[in-house]
Design an enzyme around this catalytic site. Sequence first.
Site, short mmCIF file in Angstrom:
data_model
loop_
_atom_site.label_atom_id
_atom_site.label_comp_id
_atom_site.label_asym_id
_atom_site.label_seq_id
_atom_site.Cartn_x
_atom_site.Cartn_y
_atom_site.Cartn_z
CG MET A 1 73.24 -33.88 -17.94
SD MET A 1 71.49 -33.51 -18.23
CE MET A 1 70.69 -34.72 -17.16
CG ASP A 2 77.77 -29.67 -23.19
OD1 ASP A 2 77.44 -30.34 -24.19
OD2 ASP A 2 78.49 -28.66 -23.26
CD GLU A 3 83.76 -32.55 -19.57
OE1 GLU A 3 84.84 -33.13 -19.46
OE2 GLU A 3 83.57 -31.61 -20.39
#
Length: 249
Positions: free
Chosen positions: A166-168
Amino acid sequence: MMKTGLQRVARLVHNNALPRNLQILPGLQQASACGSSTDSLVARFCPKKSDLKDYALPNATWCPDMLSLYQEFLEKSKSGSWIKLPSFKSNREHIQGLKLPSGLVAASDKQDWRIFTRCIQLEGQGFEYVIFFHPFEKKSVCLFQPGPYLEGPPGFAHGGSLVAMMDETFSKTAYLAGEGLFTLSLNIRFKNLIPVGSLAVLDIQVEKIEDQKLYMSCIAQSRDKQTVYAKSSGVFLQLQLEEESSQEQ
């Protein structure tokens, strides 16, 4: 050093005291958000010619759902509405020439830099994923297939692997949507476990760009949308270096 650098940026933002060579971007207006600024970012991020290996291409380990949905989005990209993002082994290869603020440069003599989600080289064992970006609607879709090296509970993906994915996807979307470079916060609520080797579809939306920050949301679910794996939100800081801007003029 990296932690110190991020703390320094946070203090500067809080105190409105950024150094002269660092500039917070103004909130994007609707016209500029869909204009040449995004086009130039995408062009830099997705070079037409490159000798670098693109890890976001199908391989023999992709499950049928991931392959077929990849083909669907690839077909949509022919109209220009969606753009398939290449995925090189390091962000250095995507954002060439970008110089981070003082205190954010990590000294090292090692040359094999790898982004975390590309650190497992064996196909199908770690993070298998591809991201498609919609430049006009400021949203992304990530097709994510966790491999056995990402196992948490037996047979299921570790929750941390989904957070990393998700962060990527947030970070790539934030950069292309408005030069967002730093994660200020990320909140997640888990709903269901992802079976190893299956497809999770991450839908990313830029909710708003305000006060030099990008506010984003994500829902991770099965292809048929019957199973929600997690929901999350993130805030990213908009930064642009004057030195970089002057090179483009």
